[in-house]
Scaffold this active site. Sequence first.
Site, PDB file in Angstrom:
ATOM      1  N   GLY A   1       0.787  -1.233   0.000  1.00  0.00           N
ATOM      2  CA  GLY A   1       0.000   0.000   0.000  1.00  0.00           C
ATOM      3  C   GLY A   1       0.817   1.281   0.000  1.00  0.00           C
ATOM      4  O   GLY A   1       0.391   2.288  -0.545  1.00  0.00           O
TER       5      GLY A   1
ATOM      6  N   ASP B   1       0.203   3.630   3.633  1.00  0.00           N
ATOM      7  CA  ASP B   1      -0.843   4.370   2.945  1.00  0.00           C
ATOM      8  C   ASP B   1      -1.863   4.947   3.913  1.00  0.00           C
ATOM      9  O   ASP B   1      -2.283   6.092   3.778  1.00  0.00           O
ATOM     10  CB  ASP B   1      -1.532   3.482   1.886  1.00  0.00           C
ATOM     11  CG  ASP B   1      -1.942   2.101   2.425  1.00  0.00           C
ATOM     12  OD1 ASP B   1      -1.769   1.834   3.635  1.00  0.00           O
ATOM     13  OD2 ASP B   1      -2.438   1.287   1.622  1.00  0.00           O
TER      14      ASP B   1
ATOM     15  N   ASP C   1      -5.506   2.758  10.030  1.00  0.00           N
ATOM     16  CA  ASP C   1      -6.911   2.369  10.176  1.00  0.00           C
ATOM     17  C   ASP C   1      -7.126   1.904  11.623  1.00  0.00           C
ATOM     18  O   ASP C   1      -7.226   2.739  12.515  1.00  0.00           O
ATOM     19  CB  ASP C   1      -7.197   1.279   9.130  1.00  0.00           C
ATOM     20  CG  ASP C   1      -8.642   0.866   9.048  1.00  0.00           C
ATOM     21  OD1 ASP C   1      -9.519   1.705   9.300  1.00  0.00           O
ATOM     22  OD2 ASP C   1      -8.924  -0.303   8.731  1.00  0.00           O
TER      23      ASP C   1
ATOM     24  N   LYS D   1      -7.802   7.210   9.482  1.00  0.00           N
ATOM     25  CA  LYS D   1      -9.219   7.010   9.838  1.00  0.00           C
ATOM     26  C   LYS D   1      -9.290   6.862  11.348  1.00  0.00           C
ATOM     27  O   LYS D   1      -9.353   5.747  11.868  1.00  0.00           O
ATOM     28  CB  LYS D   1      -9.724   5.687   9.233  1.00  0.00           C
ATOM     29  CG  LYS D   1     -10.092   5.683   7.785  1.00  0.00           C
ATOM     30  CD  LYS D   1     -10.771   4.329   7.486  1.00  0.00           C
ATOM     31  CE  LYS D   1     -10.622   3.935   6.055  1.00  0.00           C
ATOM     32  NZ  LYS D   1     -11.097   2.556   5.792  1.00  0.00           N
TER      33      LYS D   1
ATOM     34  N   PHE E   1     -14.350   3.107   2.841  1.00  0.00           N
ATOM     35  CA  PHE E   1     -13.313   2.294   2.222  1.00  0.00           C
ATOM     36  C   PHE E   1     -12.828   3.010   0.969  1.00  0.00           C
ATOM     37  O   PHE E   1     -13.615   3.375   0.108  1.00  0.00           O
ATOM     38  CB  PHE E   1     -13.842   0.892   1.890  1.00  0.00           C
ATOM     39  CG  PHE E   1     -12.720  -0.052   1.598  1.00  0.00           C
ATOM     40  CD1 PHE E   1     -12.011  -0.652   2.631  1.00  0.00           C
ATOM     41  CD2 PHE E   1     -12.337  -0.316   0.291  1.00  0.00           C
ATOM     42  CE1 PHE E   1     -10.938  -1.493   2.367  1.00  0.00           C
ATOM     43  CE2 PHE E   1     -11.268  -1.162   0.019  1.00  0.00           C
ATOM     44  CZ  PHE E   1     -10.573  -1.753   1.058  1.00  0.00           C
ATOM     45  N   VAL E   2     -11.521   3.213   0.908  1.00  0.00           N
ATOM     46  CA  VAL E   2     -10.958   3.996  -0.205  1.00  0.00           C
ATOM     47  C   VAL E   2      -9.959   3.160  -1.000  1.00  0.00           C
ATOM     48  O   VAL E   2      -9.324   2.247  -0.463  1.00  0.00           O
ATOM     49  CB  VAL E   2     -10.258   5.277   0.321  1.00  0.00           C
ATOM     50  CG1 VAL E   2     -11.270   6.258   0.875  1.00  0.00           C
ATOM     51  CG2 VAL E   2      -9.212   4.955   1.378  1.00  0.00           C
TER      52      VAL E   2
ATOM     53  N   ASP F   1      -5.646  -0.602  -2.251  1.00  0.00           N
ATOM     54  CA  ASP F   1      -6.312  -1.577  -3.115  1.00  0.00           C
ATOM     55  C   ASP F   1      -7.608  -2.095  -2.528  1.00  0.00           C
ATOM     56  O   ASP F   1      -7.878  -1.981  -1.329  1.00  0.00           O
ATOM     57  CB  ASP F   1      -5.404  -2.791  -3.329  1.00  0.00           C
ATOM     58  CG  ASP F   1      -5.347  -3.686  -2.080  1.00  0.00           C
ATOM     59  OD1 ASP F   1      -5.041  -3.152  -0.997  1.00  0.00           O
ATOM     60  OD2 ASP F   1      -5.639  -4.878  -2.181  1.00  0.00           O
TER      61      ASP F   1
ATOM     62  N   ARG G   1      -4.840  -0.041  -7.316  1.00  0.00           N
ATOM     63  CA  ARG G   1      -3.699   0.665  -6.715  1.00  0.00           C
ATOM     64  C   ARG G   1      -3.170   1.740  -7.651  1.00  0.00           C
ATOM     65  O   ARG G   1      -2.545   2.706  -7.237  1.00  0.00           O
ATOM     66  CB  ARG G   1      -2.557  -0.313  -6.411  1.00  0.00           C
ATOM     67  CG  ARG G   1      -2.853  -1.319  -5.319  1.00  0.00           C
ATOM     68  CD  ARG G   1      -1.562  -1.982  -4.873  1.00  0.00           C
ATOM     69  NE  ARG G   1      -1.761  -3.196  -4.105  1.00  0.00           N
ATOM     70  CZ  ARG G   1      -1.970  -3.234  -2.789  1.00  0.00           C
ATOM     71  NH1 ARG G   1      -2.039  -2.117  -2.100  1.00  0.00           N
ATOM     72  NH2 ARG G   1      -2.134  -4.381  -2.166  1.00  0.00           N
TER      73      ARG G   1
HETATM   74  P1  IMP Z   1      -4.674  -1.288  10.224  1.00  0.00           P
HETATM   75  O1  IMP Z   1      -3.712  -2.336  10.722  1.00  0.00           O
HETATM   76  O2  IMP Z   1      -6.107  -1.662  10.509  1.00  0.00           O
HETATM   77  O3  IMP Z   1      -4.347   0.106  10.631  1.00  0.00           O
HETATM   78  O4  IMP Z   1      -4.672  -1.418   8.661  1.00  0.00           O
HETATM   79  C1  IMP Z   1      -3.783  -0.850   7.874  1.00  0.00           C
HETATM   80  C2  IMP Z   1      -3.870  -1.480   6.501  1.00  0.00           C
HETATM   81  O5  IMP Z   1      -5.205  -1.818   6.140  1.00  0.00           O
HETATM   82  C3  IMP Z   1      -3.411  -0.463   5.506  1.00  0.00           C
HETATM   83  O6  IMP Z   1      -2.039  -0.596   5.293  1.00  0.00           O
HETATM   84  C4  IMP Z   1      -4.219  -0.822   4.288  1.00  0.00           C
HETATM   85  O7  IMP Z   1      -3.515  -1.773   3.534  1.00  0.00           O
HETATM   86  C5  IMP Z   1      -5.460  -1.474   4.803  1.00  0.00           C
HETATM   87  N1  IMP Z   1      -6.616  -0.553   4.755  1.00  0.00           N
HETATM   88  C6  IMP Z   1      -7.216   0.072   5.779  1.00  0.00           C
HETATM   89  N2  IMP Z   1      -8.230   0.852   5.354  1.00  0.00           N
HETATM   90  C7  IMP Z   1      -8.254   0.708   4.006  1.00  0.00           C
HETATM   91  C8  IMP Z   1      -9.073   1.284   2.977  1.00  0.00           C
HETATM   92  O8  IMP Z   1     -10.006   2.084   3.189  1.00  0.00           O
HETATM   93  N3  IMP Z   1      -8.780   0.899   1.707  1.00  0.00           N
HETATM   94  C9  IMP Z   1      -7.780   0.030   1.400  1.00  0.00           C
HETATM   95  N4  IMP Z   1      -6.985  -0.517   2.332  1.00  0.00           N
HETATM   96  C10 IMP Z   1      -7.237  -0.184   3.625  1.00  0.00           C
HETATM   97 MG    MG Z   2      -1.461  -1.759   3.340  1.00  0.00          MG
END
Ligand code: IMP
Ligand code: MG
Length: 194
Positions: A60, A116, A119, A147, A168-169, A175, A181
Amino acid sequence: MTAPGEPAPARTAAPRDARPAGSRVLFTGEQIRAAVERLAHEIRAAYGGEELTLVIVLHGGLVFAADLMRRLDMPLRVGVVLASSYRGTATRPGDLDIHVPPSLDLAGRHVLLLDDILDTGRTLARLTDEIRARGSRSVRIVTLLDKPGRRAVPLQADFTGFTIPDVFVVGYGLDWNERCRNLPEIVALGGPEA
Ligand code: IMP
Ligand code: MG
Protein backbone atom coordinates in the site's frame (compact mmCIF):
# COMPACT_ATOMS: atom_id res chain seq x y z
CA MET A 1 7.13 -8.73 -33.21
CA THR A 2 6.10 -6.89 -36.40
CA ALA A 3 7.47 -8.20 -39.72
CA PRO A 4 9.37 -5.64 -41.86
CA GLY A 5 6.93 -3.47 -43.81
CA GLU A 6 3.96 -4.52 -41.68
CA PRO A 7 2.16 -1.70 -39.79
CA ALA A 8 2.77 -1.63 -36.03
CA PRO A 9 -0.19 -3.00 -34.04
CA ALA A 10 -2.54 -0.38 -32.61
CA ARG A 11 -1.75 0.52 -29.01
CA THR A 12 -4.21 -0.91 -26.54
CA ALA A 13 -6.02 1.32 -24.04
CA ALA A 14 -4.06 2.55 -20.99
CA PRO A 15 -3.46 -0.46 -18.70
CA ARG A 16 -5.20 1.14 -15.75
CA ASP A 17 -8.34 0.01 -13.93
CA ALA A 18 -11.32 2.18 -14.65
CA ARG A 19 -12.56 3.96 -11.55
CA PRO A 20 -14.96 1.52 -9.85
CA ALA A 21 -18.62 2.12 -10.68
CA GLY A 22 -20.38 4.18 -8.03
CA SER A 23 -17.15 5.45 -6.48
CA ARG A 24 -16.54 9.15 -5.83
CA VAL A 25 -13.30 11.08 -5.82
CA LEU A 26 -12.17 12.09 -2.32
CA PHE A 27 -8.78 13.53 -3.26
CA THR A 28 -7.56 14.42 -6.74
CA GLY A 29 -3.99 13.88 -7.88
CA GLU A 30 -3.43 17.62 -7.46
CA GLN A 31 -4.65 17.61 -3.85
CA ILE A 32 -2.46 14.60 -3.11
CA ARG A 33 0.58 16.33 -4.62
CA ALA A 34 0.02 19.35 -2.38
CA ALA A 35 -0.33 17.12 0.71
CA VAL A 36 2.85 15.22 -0.17
CA GLU A 37 4.73 18.50 -0.55
CA ARG A 38 3.52 19.70 2.86
CA LEU A 39 4.48 16.37 4.48
CA ALA A 40 7.95 16.50 2.93
CA HIS A 41 8.38 19.97 4.38
CA GLU A 42 7.27 18.83 7.86
CA ILE A 43 9.56 15.78 7.76
CA ARG A 44 12.60 17.76 6.61
CA ALA A 45 11.99 20.26 9.41
CA ALA A 46 11.52 17.53 12.04
CA TYR A 47 14.80 15.75 11.30
CA GLY A 48 16.94 18.83 10.82
CA GLY A 49 19.36 17.23 8.35
CA GLU A 50 19.88 13.97 10.31
CA GLU A 51 19.94 10.80 8.24
CA LEU A 52 16.59 9.07 7.99
CA THR A 53 15.72 5.44 7.24
CA LEU A 54 12.41 5.38 5.41
CA VAL A 55 10.74 1.99 5.90
CA ILE A 56 7.97 1.47 3.36
CA VAL A 57 5.06 -0.83 4.18
CA LEU A 58 4.30 -2.79 1.01
CA HIS A 59 2.26 -2.87 -1.01
CA GLY A 60 0.00 0.00 0.00
CA GLY A 61 2.81 2.48 0.74
CA LEU A 62 4.47 2.05 -2.65
CA VAL A 63 3.01 4.96 -4.61
CA PHE A 64 3.03 7.41 -1.71
CA ALA A 65 6.64 6.51 -0.90
CA ALA A 66 7.79 6.99 -4.49
CA ASP A 67 6.38 10.52 -4.53
CA LEU A 68 7.37 11.50 -1.00
CA MET A 69 10.99 10.30 -1.07
CA ARG A 70 11.76 12.36 -4.15
CA ARG A 71 10.83 15.45 -2.16
CA LEU A 72 12.94 14.55 0.87
CA ASP A 73 16.01 16.57 0.20
CA MET A 74 18.08 15.06 3.04
CA PRO A 75 20.30 12.01 3.74
CA LEU A 76 17.98 9.04 3.24
CA ARG A 77 18.15 5.24 3.38
CA VAL A 78 15.20 3.17 2.16
CA GLY A 79 13.96 -0.26 3.22
CA VAL A 80 10.74 -2.22 2.84
CA VAL A 81 8.59 -4.46 5.02
CA LEU A 82 5.56 -6.49 4.02
CA ALA A 83 2.20 -6.33 5.75
CA SER A 84 -1.23 -7.52 4.81
CA SER A 85 -4.39 -7.48 6.81
CA TYR A 86 -7.18 -7.37 4.24
CA ARG A 87 -7.94 -10.75 2.74
CA GLY A 88 -9.37 -11.26 -0.73
CA THR A 89 -12.42 -9.15 -1.31
CA ALA A 90 -13.05 -8.31 2.36
CA THR A 91 -13.18 -4.65 3.32
CA ARG A 92 -12.69 -5.40 7.02
CA PRO A 93 -9.32 -6.52 8.41
CA GLY A 94 -8.56 -10.20 8.84
CA ASP A 95 -5.46 -11.71 10.39
CA LEU A 96 -2.30 -9.69 10.20
CA ASP A 97 0.76 -10.98 8.32
CA ILE A 98 3.97 -9.02 8.68
CA HIS A 99 7.47 -9.63 7.43
CA VAL A 100 10.47 -7.51 8.43
CA PRO A 101 13.46 -8.75 6.41
CA PRO A 102 16.31 -9.84 8.70
CA SER A 103 18.71 -7.94 6.42
CA LEU A 104 17.00 -4.60 7.13
CA ASP A 105 19.58 -2.68 9.17
CA LEU A 106 17.71 -0.65 11.79
CA ALA A 107 20.08 -0.56 14.77
CA GLY A 108 20.79 3.02 15.85
CA ARG A 109 18.72 4.44 12.95
CA HIS A 110 16.08 7.14 12.91
CA VAL A 111 13.25 5.18 11.29
CA LEU A 112 10.26 6.73 9.57
CA LEU A 113 7.65 4.05 8.97
CA LEU A 114 5.50 4.88 5.94
CA ASP A 115 2.12 3.39 5.08
CA ASP A 116 -0.84 4.37 2.94
CA ILE A 117 -3.38 4.54 5.77
CA LEU A 118 -3.70 4.27 9.53
CA ASP A 119 -6.91 2.37 10.18
CA THR A 120 -7.26 0.16 13.28
CA GLY A 121 -3.58 0.83 13.98
CA ARG A 122 -2.72 -2.86 14.42
CA THR A 123 -0.30 -3.06 11.50
CA LEU A 124 1.77 -0.03 12.44
CA ALA A 125 1.69 -0.86 16.17
CA ARG A 126 3.12 -4.33 15.43
CA LEU A 127 5.71 -2.92 13.04
CA THR A 128 6.73 -0.18 15.48
CA ASP A 129 7.35 -2.84 18.16
CA GLU A 130 9.41 -4.94 15.72
CA ILE A 131 11.51 -1.98 14.65
CA ARG A 132 12.15 -0.90 18.24
CA ALA A 133 13.14 -4.47 19.09
CA ARG A 134 15.78 -4.21 16.36
CA GLY A 135 17.43 -1.35 18.24
CA SER A 136 16.27 1.67 16.25
CA ARG A 137 17.19 5.06 17.70
CA SER A 138 13.72 6.50 17.02
CA VAL A 139 10.56 5.42 15.20
CA ARG A 140 8.03 7.82 13.74
CA ILE A 141 5.07 7.19 11.47
CA VAL A 142 3.87 8.90 8.31
CA THR A 143 0.65 7.90 6.56
CA LEU A 144 -1.13 9.61 3.73
CA LEU A 145 -4.55 8.87 5.23
CA ASP A 146 -5.87 8.48 8.76
CA LYS A 147 -9.22 7.01 9.84
CA PRO A 148 -9.20 7.86 13.56
CA GLY A 149 -12.77 6.58 13.99
CA ARG A 150 -11.61 3.01 13.39
CA ARG A 151 -8.72 2.87 15.85
CA ALA A 152 -8.52 -0.37 17.88
CA VAL A 153 -5.12 0.30 19.48
CA PRO A 154 -3.88 3.67 20.78
CA LEU A 155 -1.60 4.92 18.02
CA GLN A 156 -1.14 8.24 16.25
CA ALA A 157 0.86 9.11 13.18
CA ASP A 158 3.52 11.81 13.54
CA PHE A 159 2.79 13.07 10.01
CA THR A 160 -0.62 12.72 8.30
CA GLY A 161 -1.79 13.79 4.86
CA PHE A 162 -5.59 13.66 5.23
CA THR A 163 -7.99 12.60 7.97
CA ILE A 164 -11.03 10.74 6.61
CA PRO A 165 -14.22 9.17 8.02
CA ASP A 166 -14.89 5.42 8.03
CA VAL A 167 -15.15 4.90 4.28
CA PHE A 168 -13.31 2.29 2.22
CA VAL A 169 -10.96 4.00 -0.21
CA VAL A 170 -8.84 2.84 -3.14
CA GLY A 171 -6.31 4.38 -5.49
CA TYR A 172 -2.83 5.90 -5.13
CA GLY A 173 -1.52 2.59 -3.76
CA LEU A 174 -4.60 1.53 -1.81
CA ASP A 175 -6.31 -1.58 -3.12
CA TRP A 176 -9.47 -3.58 -3.02
CA ASN A 177 -8.50 -7.21 -3.67
CA GLU A 178 -5.19 -6.00 -5.22
CA ARG A 179 -7.05 -3.84 -7.75
CA CYS A 180 -7.10 -0.08 -8.27
CA ARG A 181 -3.70 0.66 -6.72
CA ASN A 182 -2.79 2.44 -9.96
CA LEU A 183 -5.56 5.06 -9.86
CA PRO A 184 -3.90 8.49 -9.65
CA GLU A 185 -6.61 9.77 -7.28
CA ILE A 186 -8.17 8.43 -4.09
CA VAL A 187 -11.79 7.34 -4.41
CA ALA A 188 -14.33 6.15 -1.85
CA LEU A 189 -16.32 2.99 -2.51
CA GLY A 190 -19.21 4.04 -0.24
CA GLY A 191 -20.10 5.34 3.21
CA PRO A 192 -20.61 8.87 4.56
CA GLU A 193 -19.38 12.02 2.84
CA ALA A 194 -15.79 12.96 3.70
P1 IMP B 1 -4.67 -1.29 10.22
O1 IMP B 1 -3.71 -2.34 10.72
O2 IMP B 1 -6.11 -1.66 10.51
O3 IMP B 1 -4.35 0.11 10.63
O4 IMP B 1 -4.67 -1.42 8.66
C1 IMP B 1 -3.78 -0.85 7.87
C2 IMP B 1 -3.87 -1.48 6.50
O5 IMP B 1 -5.21 -1.82 6.14
C3 IMP B 1 -3.41 -0.46 5.51
O6 IMP B 1 -2.04 -0.60 5.29
C4 IMP B 1 -4.22 -0.82 4.29
O7 IMP B 1 -3.51 -1.77 3.53
C5 IMP B 1 -5.46 -1.47 4.80
N1 IMP B 1 -6.62 -0.55 4.75
C6 IMP B 1 -7.22 0.07 5.78
N2 IMP B 1 -8.23 0.85 5.35
C7 IMP B 1 -8.25 0.71 4.01
C8 IMP B 1 -9.07 1.28 2.98
O8 IMP B 1 -10.01 2.08 3.19
N3 IMP B 1 -8.78 0.90 1.71
C9 IMP B 1 -7.78 0.03 1.40
N4 IMP B 1 -6.99 -0.52 2.33
C10 IMP B 1 -7.24 -0.18 3.63
MG1 MG C 1 -1.46 -1.76 3.34
